[in-house]
Structure formats: structure tokens, C-alpha cells
Design a protein around this motif. Structure first.
Motif: not given
Length: 563
Positions: A513-523
Motif C-alpha cells: 500500500f505504502v509502496s504504491a503511493i510512493l511509486s505513484e508520486i514518483m511517476v
């Protein structure tokens, strides 16, 4: 348009709506409304998958894309066949075994509720926006043909298809897509034939191909590696593979097509055949755009294909427009003469041919530069229209060249293509928002009749939302590119969540869950800073979820050791 064209257009559209309402009548449960009772054979699955992807944007914008940038856009699909194989091996068996309504149901079983809701929200946001763009594409046609306000045509376009989508659900969508796609393919093939037939006397298919090649429009394969280049073989094979894997494997608008299949075999056959057929079909559509460039190299082309936008410039800046038109007229005479001379000399391979080709390319550069200045002047005038005329190129050819009756049929085709993809999207959005959000937070489980009512209300709500988005789509340039860019902002992290779910069994829900949020911000940050072309965002987003999840697992283990 003539009365005959209007008759053909209206009759075709009314026939499809009536057929959709008739075939989808008698819905009594969500199993039927959202999944068509899991009775679809492979060929209906295949057509549904292709029709959902091949919207009006494909048939309206792709020829213009090839006209302006060549055929290299086809490389975007090179990763598709391999992605279909991976989905058939991994995704379909799981979805079929669990008998899911949406792809995201699996994530609750594998992780937890919040991961399911997060992933479905990412899908709902991206698909809701792109569906609005898909409504806007055919609205351009009504606006151009009738000279109506684009906002009114958005309401009409989105509202008409809502009739059978609201009433008939997945069953109506599947069967109308079958009818729509057969009409579309036949009509587009005939339009390509008429394009060749309308070339100047003595100019055939091979001559038009030769001219398109010399103009650089047959650039099907580009091997030079560049992170910022949108379309080359590397971004197509790698970025296209990850985009296709996410789109067909985790996007509910596509998952919803093949989970309606009778069984695993029918679902896999439909998906695998899509991987084989899609590239040739897209190649043929882009080829029409390359041949259009040859056509307008031999015949006078307009200074700007969006006639309404240019007319506004003429009315507000007549002196500037007069300068543009004089330069355009001189360049067109020169360009047409050089094109004809190339075809006359092409068998000789003489030094004069090489010189003429170079002159032709120089004039082509000047024509493009003039077009850019005209476009800039139109945009600076603050006229409320598209930033480019890419979406009007094929439309201009249809309106001004094709015979009576064929014009109405081609306009109907663009509507039908739009309806096929939009109806499937609305059905998937309704399934997702109902099953993955609404019912998750509802304590009491509704009966079949109530749940069916909810499904229809969700369908209606997403239709209204998408029409609202269409109102703001006028500044997006090439629509086919806008949709793909939008998808690439979200598909990578969504795919990453599923890849972790399938292949990384030690990862927990809170971690991913946390990884997906961080990844979306990075993208989103990478896109805003224009670091790489949009296709690579799919790779980055998926890889980031996996890497962040792995780091989170190591951190958890280290914390456990220290404690």
C-alpha cells in the motif's frame, strides 16, 4: 452533409441503439448485468477486447498521427503479443478461478481491503478521465459538421450511448460491439480503397507509398535509443509490454471483457488472437495517414485542417491570415510540382531525382514551419479549440473527398467505435465503484434487485462524470497520445501491485500500500519534470512498487531483528 448522408448516419446509429436495448433486455441480476452470465464465446471476447481498445480516437486521431509524425506510433504495440502470453499464463486462471466481478477483488484476498480500494481508485480516476476524452473525440465530428457548440455535442454523444449501456449492461455491450466492429472494419477498408482511387490520374498505390516513404512517413521501425523519444522499437517493446500487461491484465475495462467468457479456454483464445491481430490492424490505420500525406502532396492541402479555428483567425487577424495564405499558396504549388516530378523520375535513378527529392524535403520542412506559425497564431488568439489540427486531418479528407453516402457511413463509424469503447468503460467503472468501493463500506448486503439498481445508478453517474471531463478535453492535442499518456501515469503502479501479489508472497498489504503511493508520486514527478517519454513511465511505476516493497520487507526484518 447531404440528406442521404444524414439518413445513413442516423439510421446506422439508431439501429445499433435499438439492437443494444433489445439484446440487453430482461436483466435481473448483477451476474447478468456486469458479467453477461459468463456465456461469451472466444470470438465475442476477441471483438470486445479490440473494440474496447480501438475507440473513435484510434480511427480519428491515428491517421492524423501518421500524417504529422509518420507510422512509428505502431511500435507502441510491439510489446503487446508477449504481454498477452503472460496474462494468459498468470492473470486469467486466477480471475476465472475466483469468479471475480473486478480484477481488484483478488487484491483483498491477497493483501487487504485498503490495497483493493487504493488500486481500484487509481483505476477509477484514470479510466474515468480517459473515457471523457473518448467521448470528446466523436463530439468533434458533430461540432464540425453541424457547426454546433462542442459542449452541446459532448452531451449528445455521451447521452445517446447511455441508453443501451444503462439498460442492457455487459450483454448489450458485448453484442453491440460485435455489430459495431464489423461495420467499422469494412468501412475503414473501403475508405482506404477510395483514398487510392482519388489520387490524381495515373497515380497508384505503389506511387503513393513511394512518395510517403520519401517524405519520411513510413518510419515504421526506429532503432535509435532515446529516453525522451516517444516511439522507437525499445520504448515499444519494453514500455509497450508493461503498458499492455497493465492495461489488459489489470484495467477493469479489459478484464471485464474476458471474465465474461464461458471458460478459461475461450478467454485465452480471445486475448491471444487480440495480440496477433492488433498490430496489423493498427498498421493499416496508420498507413491511411501516411497515404493521406501523399494525397495532399499531390493535391492542394488546406493551410489548417481545423477549418473553424482558421476561420476565427481570418476574422480576428485578417492581415496576418492574408500573409499566411500567400506563403501557403506558393509553397503548395511548389510542393505539388516537386511531388509529381519525383514520381516521373523515380524509375530513372538520375542525379536529377536526388536533387528533386532534396528540394521536396526542404519544401516539406517549410510547409511544416508555416503550419507551426499558423497554429501558434491560432493558439495565441485564445480561441477555445484544440491546440493542434491532428484530429481533423482524416475528417477533412472524408468531408471534402468521399462520395455521398460514404461520408455519413464514415461519420457513423467514428461514433460506433467511440460507443464500443465508452460503453465498456462505463460498465467497468460501474462494476469497480460498486463492488470495490460502495459495497465494501456498506454493512448490509443488498438483494439482487437492489444491487442491479445500484449498478445502473453507478453507470449513470460515471456517464455524467465522463461527459463533464469531455468539456475540458479541448486542449489535449492528439487525442490518441493524450489517452496513452494518461494511462501511463497510473498503469505502472497498478501493474506493480499485481506483480507483487502474484510473485512476491512475503509482501504484506501495508507494505505494498505504502509502496504504491510512493511509486505513484514518483511517476507523476518524473512526468512533470519531463525526464523520460511516457511509455517508460509504465516500466518505472511497476518496478518502483516492487523495489519499494522489497526495501520495506528488509526494513521490517531488520526492525524485527533489532527488537
Amino acid at each position: 452533409m447531404s440528406n442521404i448522408d444524414w439518413t445513413v448516419l442516423i439510421f446506422t446509429l439508431v439501429a445499433v441503439v435499438v439492437y443494444g436495448v433489445f439484446i440487453g433486455r430482461g436483466q435481473k441480476s448483477n451476474e447478468s448485468y456486469l458479467k453477461a452470465d459468463n456465456k461469451m464465446p472466444w470470438y465475442i471476447v476477441l471483438i470486445g477486447i479490440m473494440a474496447t481498445q480501438a475507440s473513435a480516437i484510434t480511427f480519428l486521431s491515428a491517421p492524423g498521427q501518421a500524417y504529422t509524425d509518420g507510422m512509428r506510433f505502431v511500435q507502441y504495440y510491439f510489446g503487446l503479443p508477449l504481454a498477452m502470453i503472460v496474462i494468459c499464463i498468470t492473470f486469467i486462471p486466477i480471475f476465472q478461478r475466483l469468479n471475480v466481478y473486478t480484477a481488484y477483488e483478488y487484491l483483498e484476498n491477497r493483501f487487504d481491503k485498503k490495497t483493493r480500494v487504493l488500486t481500484s481508485m487509481l483505476f477509477l480516476f484514470s479510466r474515468g478521465l480517459s473515457t471523457g476524452i473518448s467521448i470528446y473525440a466523436p463530439s468533434i465530428i458533430l461540432s464540425s459538421v453541424l457547426n454546433w457548440n462542442i459542449y452541446l455535442t459532448n452531451v449528445l454523444t455521451g447521452g445517446i450511448l447511455m441508453i443501451y449501456t444503462y439498460v442492457g449492461g455487459a450483454k448489450a455491450i458485448a453484442h453491440t460491439q460485435k455489430l459495431q466492429f464489423l461495420i467499422i472494419l469494412g468501412t475503414m477498408a473501403f475508405a482506404g480503397y477510395l483514398l487510392i482511387q482519388n489520387m490524381p490520374n495515373g497515380i497508384g498505390f505503389k506511387d503513393a507509398l513511394y512518395l510517403a516513404g520519401k517524405s519520411g512517413k513510413l518510419n515504421v521501425i526506429t532503432t535509435e535509443f532515446d529516453w525522451k523519444d516517444k516511439y522507437n522499437i525499445w520504448s515499444g517493446l519494453i514500455g509497450g509490454f508493461f503498458l499492455a500487461l497493465s492495461y489488459f491484465g489489470t484495467d477493469q475495462s479489459q478484464v471485464g471483457r474476458y471474465i465474461t467468457a464461458k471458460d478459461n479456454t475461450n478467454a485465452k483464445m480471445g486475448l491471444l488472437l487480440n495480440g496477433l491481430v492488433k498490430i496489423p490492424m493498427q498498421f493499416a490505420i496508420l498507413l491511411i495517414g501516411a497515404l493521406l500525406f501523399a494525397f495532399f502532396s499531390l493535391k492542394p492541402a488546406p493551410i489548417y485542417f481545423n477549418e473553424r479555428s482558421y476561420q476565427h483567425l481570418k476574422e480576428t487577424q485578417p492581415e496576418q491570415a492574408a500573409v499566411f495564405e500567400k506563403e501557403h499558396q506558393n509553397l503548395q504549388i511548389k510542393f505539388n510540382a516537386e511531388s509529381k516530378e519525383i514520381l516521373q523520375l523515380k524509375e530513372t535513378q538520375s542525379p536529377q531525382l536526388n536533387k528533386t527529392i532534396q528540394d521536396f524535403k526542404n519544401t516539406q520542412t517549410q510547409v511544416k514551419a508555416l503550419h507551426g506559425r499558423v497554429e501558434e497564431a491560432i493558439n495565441n488568439s485564445k480561441y477555445n479549440a484544440e491546440k493542434t489540427d491532428t484530429n481533423y486531418i482524416f475528417l477533412y479528407f472524408v468531408k471534402n473527398t468521399l462520395p455521398v453516402g460514404m461520408i455519413g457511413l464514415l461519420f457513423a463509424v467514428i461514433f460506433l467505435a467511440s460507443w464500443g469503447s465508452i460503453s465498456a468503460a462505463l460498465n467497468s467503472l460501474a462494476a469497480c465503484s460498486l463492488k470495490d468501493v460502495h459495497l465494501i463500506f456498506k454493512k448490509e448486503i443488498p438483494d439482487d434487485a437492489t444491487e442491479l439498481k445500484y449498478s445502473r445508478l453507478h453507470t449513470l453517474a460515471w456517464g455524467i462524470f465522463s461527459i463533464g471531463v469531455a468539456m475540458f478535453a479541448t486542449q489535449m492535442g492528439s487525442l490518441i497520445e493524450a489517452v496513452n499518456v494518461l494511462g501511463s501515469l497510473f498503469y505502472g503502479p497498478i501493474l506493480g501491485i499485481f506483480l507483487v501479489a502474484f510473485y512476491y508472497k512475503k509482501i504484506t498489504g501495508s507494505n505494498v500500500f505504502v509502496s504504491a503511493i510512493l511509486s505513484e508520486i514518483m511517476v507523476i514527478a518524473i512526468y512533470n519534470f519531463d525526464i523520460v517519454s511516457f511509455l517508460w513511465l509504465n516500466v518505472i511505476g511497476a518496478a518502483a512498487v516492487i523495489i519499494f516493497s522489497a526495501i520495506g520487507l528488509l526494513f521490517y526484518k531488520q526492525k524485527a531483528v533489532n527488537s
